[in-house]
Structures are given as C-alpha cells and as structure tokens.
Design a protein around this motif. Structure first.
Motif, PDB file in Angstrom:
ATOM      1  N   ASP A   1      45.482  36.894  49.165  1.00  0.00           N
ATOM      2  CA  ASP A   1      46.535  36.846  48.493  1.00  0.00           C
ATOM      3  C   ASP A   1      45.953  37.573  47.118  1.00  0.00           C
ATOM      4  O   ASP A   1      46.528  37.903  46.384  1.00  0.00           O
ATOM      5  N   TRP A   2      44.518  37.618  47.117  1.00  0.00           N
ATOM      6  CA  TRP A   2      44.033  38.571  46.068  1.00  0.00           C
ATOM      7  C   TRP A   2      42.770  39.102  46.516  1.00  0.00           C
ATOM      8  O   TRP A   2      41.987  38.544  47.432  1.00  0.00           O
ATOM      9  N   LEU A   3      42.612  40.552  46.159  1.00  0.00           N
ATOM     10  CA  LEU A   3      41.357  41.414  46.446  1.00  0.00           C
ATOM     11  C   LEU A   3      41.124  42.183  45.387  1.00  0.00           C
ATOM     12  O   LEU A   3      41.900  42.692  44.560  1.00  0.00           O
ATOM     13  N   ARG A   4      39.666  42.192  45.175  1.00  0.00           N
ATOM     14  CA  ARG A   4      39.188  43.031  44.172  1.00  0.00           C
ATOM     15  C   ARG A   4      38.210  43.954  44.961  1.00  0.00           C
ATOM     16  O   ARG A   4      36.992  43.449  45.526  1.00  0.00           O
ATOM     17  N   LEU A   5      38.275  45.310  44.636  1.00  0.00           N
ATOM     18  CA  LEU A   5      37.069  46.333  45.226  1.00  0.00           C
ATOM     19  C   LEU A   5      36.196  46.581  43.916  1.00  0.00           C
ATOM     20  O   LEU A   5      36.640  46.918  43.040  1.00  0.00           O
ATOM     21  N   ILE A   6      35.094  46.557  44.101  1.00  0.00           N
ATOM     22  CA  ILE A   6      33.850  46.925  43.093  1.00  0.00           C
ATOM     23  C   ILE A   6      33.115  48.107  43.767  1.00  0.00           C
ATOM     24  O   ILE A   6      32.664  48.138  44.952  1.00  0.00           O
ATOM     25  N   ASP A   7      33.345  49.295  43.038  1.00  0.00           N
ATOM     26  CA  ASP A   7      32.767  50.549  43.576  1.00  0.00           C
ATOM     27  C   ASP A   7      31.875  51.502  42.366  1.00  0.00           C
ATOM     28  O   ASP A   7      32.582  51.995  41.637  1.00  0.00           O
ATOM     29  N   ASN A   8      30.638  51.123  42.205  1.00  0.00           N
ATOM     30  CA  ASN A   8      29.893  51.781  41.344  1.00  0.00           C
ATOM     31  C   ASN A   8      29.854  53.127  41.498  1.00  0.00           C
ATOM     32  O   ASN A   8      29.380  53.879  40.645  1.00  0.00           O
ATOM     33  N   GLY A   9      30.286  53.624  42.907  1.00  0.00           N
ATOM     34  CA  GLY A   9      29.975  55.181  43.127  1.00  0.00           C
ATOM     35  C   GLY A   9      30.995  56.145  42.010  1.00  0.00           C
ATOM     36  O   GLY A   9      30.982  56.908  42.179  1.00  0.00           O
ATOM     37  N   GLN A  10      31.884  55.047  41.781  1.00  0.00           N
ATOM     38  CA  GLN A  10      33.025  55.713  41.021  1.00  0.00           C
ATOM     39  C   GLN A  10      33.088  55.667  39.554  1.00  0.00           C
ATOM     40  O   GLN A  10      33.917  56.151  38.790  1.00  0.00           O
ATOM     41  N   GLY A  11      31.899  55.245  39.348  1.00  0.00           N
ATOM     42  CA  GLY A  11      31.807  54.779  37.940  1.00  0.00           C
ATOM     43  C   GLY A  11      31.254  53.189  37.719  1.00  0.00           C
ATOM     44  O   GLY A  11      31.697  52.361  38.324  1.00  0.00           O
ATOM     45  N   PHE A  12      30.225  52.879  37.015  1.00  0.00           N
ATOM     46  CA  PHE A  12      29.476  51.682  36.811  1.00  0.00           C
ATOM     47  C   PHE A  12      30.740  50.609  36.374  1.00  0.00           C
ATOM     48  O   PHE A  12      31.499  50.820  35.586  1.00  0.00           O
ATOM     49  N   GLY A  13      30.953  49.590  37.293  1.00  0.00           N
ATOM     50  CA  GLY A  13      31.805  48.559  37.006  1.00  0.00           C
ATOM     51  C   GLY A  13      33.442  48.915  37.515  1.00  0.00           C
ATOM     52  O   GLY A  13      34.102  48.192  37.102  1.00  0.00           O
ATOM     53  N   HIS A  14      33.360  50.174  38.159  1.00  0.00           N
ATOM     54  CA  HIS A  14      34.675  50.345  38.664  1.00  0.00           C
ATOM     55  C   HIS A  14      35.281  49.256  39.260  1.00  0.00           C
ATOM     56  O   HIS A  14      34.909  48.696  40.464  1.00  0.00           O
ATOM     57  N   LYS A  15      36.625  48.999  39.361  1.00  0.00           N
ATOM     58  CA  LYS A  15      37.367  47.957  39.939  1.00  0.00           C
ATOM     59  C   LYS A  15      38.752  48.479  40.304  1.00  0.00           C
ATOM     60  O   LYS A  15      39.378  49.221  39.502  1.00  0.00           O
ATOM     61  N   GLU A  16      39.132  47.850  41.348  1.00  0.00           N
ATOM     62  CA  GLU A  16      40.587  48.267  42.175  1.00  0.00           C
ATOM     63  C   GLU A  16      41.196  46.962  42.585  1.00  0.00           C
ATOM     64  O   GLU A  16      40.400  46.105  43.442  1.00  0.00           O
ATOM     65  N   GLU A  17      42.214  46.503  42.217  1.00  0.00           N
ATOM     66  CA  GLU A  17      42.670  45.164  42.633  1.00  0.00           C
ATOM     67  C   GLU A  17      43.849  45.217  43.257  1.00  0.00           C
ATOM     68  O   GLU A  17      45.035  46.120  43.152  1.00  0.00           O
ATOM     69  N   TRP A  18      44.350  44.167  44.329  1.00  0.00           N
ATOM     70  CA  TRP A  18      45.665  43.917  44.909  1.00  0.00           C
ATOM     71  C   TRP A  18      46.033  42.623  44.891  1.00  0.00           C
ATOM     72  O   TRP A  18      45.119  41.643  45.019  1.00  0.00           O
ATOM     73  N   GLN A  19      47.241  42.391  44.802  1.00  0.00           N
ATOM     74  CA  GLN A  19      47.671  40.876  44.862  1.00  0.00           C
ATOM     75  C   GLN A  19      48.964  40.782  45.427  1.00  0.00           C
ATOM     76  O   GLN A  19      49.941  41.468  45.625  1.00  0.00           O
ATOM     77  N   ARG A  20      49.094  39.846  46.531  1.00  0.00           N
ATOM     78  CA  ARG A  20      50.100  39.669  47.451  1.00  0.00           C
ATOM     79  C   ARG A  20      51.194  39.056  46.581  1.00  0.00           C
ATOM     80  O   ARG A  20      51.100  37.963  45.566  1.00  0.00           O
ATOM     81  N   PRO A  21      52.509  39.268  46.585  1.00  0.00           N
ATOM     82  CA  PRO A  21      53.523  38.922  45.939  1.00  0.00           C
ATOM     83  C   PRO A  21      53.596  37.436  46.091  1.00  0.00           C
ATOM     84  O   PRO A  21      53.785  36.902  47.414  1.00  0.00           O
ATOM     85  N   GLU A  22      54.011  36.808  45.226  1.00  0.00           N
ATOM     86  CA  GLU A  22      54.145  35.285  45.347  1.00  0.00           C
ATOM     87  C   GLU A  22      55.448  35.075  46.290  1.00  0.00           C
ATOM     88  O   GLU A  22      56.366  35.447  46.257  1.00  0.00           O
ATOM     89  N   GLY A  23      55.305  33.937  47.305  1.00  0.00           N
ATOM     90  CA  GLY A  23      56.480  33.787  48.183  1.00  0.00           C
ATOM     91  C   GLY A  23      56.194  34.840  49.637  1.00  0.00           C
ATOM     92  O   GLY A  23      57.063  34.625  50.337  1.00  0.00           O
ATOM     93  N   ALA A  24      55.348  35.806  49.544  1.00  0.00           N
ATOM     94  CA  ALA A  24      55.236  36.457  50.417  1.00  0.00           C
ATOM     95  C   ALA A  24      54.400  36.039  51.708  1.00  0.00           C
ATOM     96  O   ALA A  24      53.436  35.366  51.414  1.00  0.00           O
TER      97      ALA A  24
END
Length: 250
Positions: free
Chosen positions: A227-250
């Motif tokens: 229900d929550w995910l965070r991608l860490i990718d230093n190849g796109q810049g140190f500490g680069h993060k991308e997140e996703w969250q499942r809607p509540e109730g889904a």
C-alpha cells in the motif's frame, strides 16, 4: 412626506426561496455550477448524476476509489529483482526473513481463472511480466510454509509487513532499491492458480524439477499487496526518490 418603513421591526423583507435548485442564483459561489439538482464546487464536476472529485467518483452517496497507477520506474525496479526481505512483529518481537518473489498478475487474469475454475478448468491467460493488481497497484507472490515463524505471523488478521528489495554489490552513486509496506495473505482456488503461474514463470526451474515443484505445490503461496512504495535511485541524483501510495479503501 410619508416616511418609508420596513416590515417587522425594521427588518428588510425576506426574498422568496428559489424552489428550482437547477436555477443558479447570483449569490452562488464563484466556480460553482448546478446540474440535475447537484452542485459541483471548484475542482469537482458533475456528469450524469455522478460527481467526480480528486480521483474519486461519488454516485448515490457512495464513494468509489479509483485506481492510482504505480509509476513505471517502481514497477520496473520490482520486476528487476527476485529477493525481498520482509520485516514483521510477532509475540516474540521484531523479526525479518528473505524470500524469493515474483511480480503479479492482472485483474483480467484473476477473472479468467475464476471462470475456468467454475468450469472445472485450470488454464488461464498468460500474464504480463509486470502487471497491475486488481485495484491498479503492484502485487507480489512468494512461497513459504504457514508453519514457519513468519508464516504464522503473516497469517494473523490485519498483520502488516515492511520490506526492502535491492541488489547486492552496488556502488553508492548508482544504488537503487525499494522500500515498502503492505499486507500478506495466503491464496487458494483461482487466485492461487494465477499466482502460481506468475511465480513459475519467474522461476522456471521450479517446473523443471519435479521434486521441487511437488514440494512447493504443497506449500502455501502468498500474495503481498503493497500500500506504499518508495523507489530510491541515486543514478538519477543522490537521494532521488519516487513514491506511490494505494488509495485508502482500495
């Protein structure tokens, strides 16, 4: 000269109410429209009796949560790895374990498997190598016995896990990995058919070894739905993060 007077103790006469709600009054808020007896405020639209607001649709007082697509970069990172470390808590405290996993199947596959099961069949359509789950997010499958410590913990009602996915031996400047949270549950019936197909596609050596296949088929197949995910990718810049969250109730 006659002096002008107001009604009832100096109060101005009240304007009659407009009975037809479909009539927009000058006093309506800016950016509000009325259609079919419903008001659509700023950021909200009304379509055939359905109000659409911020990714949610409301019909007849009920709110339907719309899927939020998981970023492609996160799905790619999940598909690129095979080992996940699960962290959980039981009566003896926190613990972690590592298991092999496969990325999941689509909702169409599950429905096809349910139809096949009802007809006494076990064949389903092939899955995409990476696919969204039934509500638009990633689904992961892994095999482990329900009698293990983590199996007993994961089978508890409302049990939750945290997890990480990453490859060993990475340089910090190009380090990538996934952090996540979600729920696990054992699968049976049509859902197990779909999950097993995805698992053996990712690990074809399971089907190739008859003894291994027979042993794993007797073991519990689990679904992990994040229900929550965070991608860490230093190849796109140190500490680069991308997140996703499942809607509540889904």
């Amino acid at each position: 000269m006659a002096k002008k007077t107001n009604d009832s103790d100096g109060q101005m006469p009240q304007m009659p109410e407009v009975s037809d709600r479909r009539t927009a009054r000058a006093g309506d808020s800016a950016g509000e429209s009325v259609r079919g007896g419903e008001a659509a405020s700023s950021g909200e639209s009304v379509r055939d009796g359905e109000s659409v607001r911020g990714g949610e649709s409301v019909r007849g007082g009920a709110t339907a949560v719309r899927p939020v697509p998981c970023p492609h970069a996160i799905e790619q990172a999940l598909a690129a790895h095979t080992t996940i470390t699960l962290a959980y808590v039981d009566e003896d405290g926190p613990q972690a374990c590592a298991v092999l996993y496969a990325t999941g199947a689509t909702n169409d596959e599950v429905e096809a498997a349910e139809v096949g099961e009802a007809a006494g069949e076990v064949e389903t359509a092939d899955a995409a190598e990476t696919g969204a789950g039934a509500v638009g997010g990633p689904v992961l499958y892994f095999v482990t016995s329900a009698t293990t410590r983590h199996g007993r913990a994961l089978a508890e009602p409302e049990a939750r896990v945290a997890f990480t996915v990453q490859r060993d031996g990475q340089e910090w400047s190009a380090l990538t990995g996934i952090q996540g949270r979600g729920r696990c549950r054992p699968l049976s019936g049509a859902e197990r058919v779909v999950g097993w197909r995805a698992y053996t596609r990712r690990f074809p050596f399971v089907e190739a070894d008859e003894r291994l296949r027979a042993a794993l088929e007797r073991t519990t197949l689990w679904e992990l739905r994040p229900d929550w995910l965070r991608l860490i990718d230093n190849g796109q810049g140190f500490g680069h993060k991308e997140e996703w969250q499942r809607p509540e109730g889904a």
